[in-house]
Scaffold this motif. Structure first.
Motif, PDB file in Angstrom:
ATOM      1  N   GLU A   1       0.823  -1.196   0.000  1.00 51.14           N
ATOM      2  CA  GLU A   1       0.000   0.000   0.000  1.00 51.14           C
ATOM      3  C   GLU A   1       0.861   1.251   0.000  1.00 51.14           C
ATOM      4  OE1 GLU A   1      -2.797   0.063   3.171  1.00 51.14           O
ATOM      5  OE2 GLU A   1      -3.389  -2.003   2.872  1.00 51.14           O
ATOM      6  N   ILE A   2       0.463   2.203  -0.808  1.00 46.09           N
ATOM      7  CA  ILE A   2       1.114   3.503  -0.827  1.00 46.09           C
ATOM      8  C   ILE A   2       0.055   4.527  -0.443  1.00 46.09           C
ATOM      9  CG2 ILE A   2       2.229   5.246  -2.252  1.00 46.09           C
ATOM     10  CD1 ILE A   2       3.269   3.006  -4.011  1.00 46.09           C
ATOM     11  N   VAL A   3       0.329   5.282   0.597  1.00 47.33           N
ATOM     12  CA  VAL A   3      -0.618   6.275   1.077  1.00 47.33           C
ATOM     13  C   VAL A   3      -0.098   7.654   0.696  1.00 47.33           C
ATOM     14  CG1 VAL A   3      -1.767   7.216   3.099  1.00 47.33           C
ATOM     15  CG2 VAL A   3      -1.239   4.773   2.989  1.00 47.33           C
ATOM     16  N   LEU A   4      -0.902   8.389  -0.060  1.00 49.43           N
ATOM     17  CA  LEU A   4      -0.516   9.710  -0.517  1.00 49.43           C
ATOM     18  C   LEU A   4      -1.472  10.759   0.034  1.00 49.43           C
ATOM     19  CD1 LEU A   4       0.249   8.814  -4.240  1.00 49.43           C
ATOM     20  CD2 LEU A   4       1.865   9.067  -2.368  1.00 49.43           C
TER      21      LEU A   4
END
Length: 63
Positions: free
Chosen positions: A28-31
């Motif tokens: 997961e990449i949280v931006l």
């Protein structure tokens, strides 16, 4: 036909690696963080100024 078409990645055996959990791949990449546009613009202006001060820097129009 190239043999590279037949290569496949193998699963990593986590029992034999020494990678800490904090350095493992995350799916997961949280931006969610907002961008400080003024700070970014000031930083980029400084980068451009530094480039212009470089003695080896030139524009292609100078050639």
């Amino acid at each position: 036909m190239s043999e590279l078409n037949y290569l496949q990645f193998q699963e990593i055996d986590s029992s034999s690696d020494d990678i800490s959990d904090e350095h493992r791949h995350q799916d997961e990449i949280v931006l969610d963080d907002g961008i400080d546009e003024e700070n970014l613009e000031n930083y980029w202006d400084q980068v451009v100024q530094d480039i212009h001060k470089d003695p080896d820097w030139f524009t292609f129009s100078d050639e």
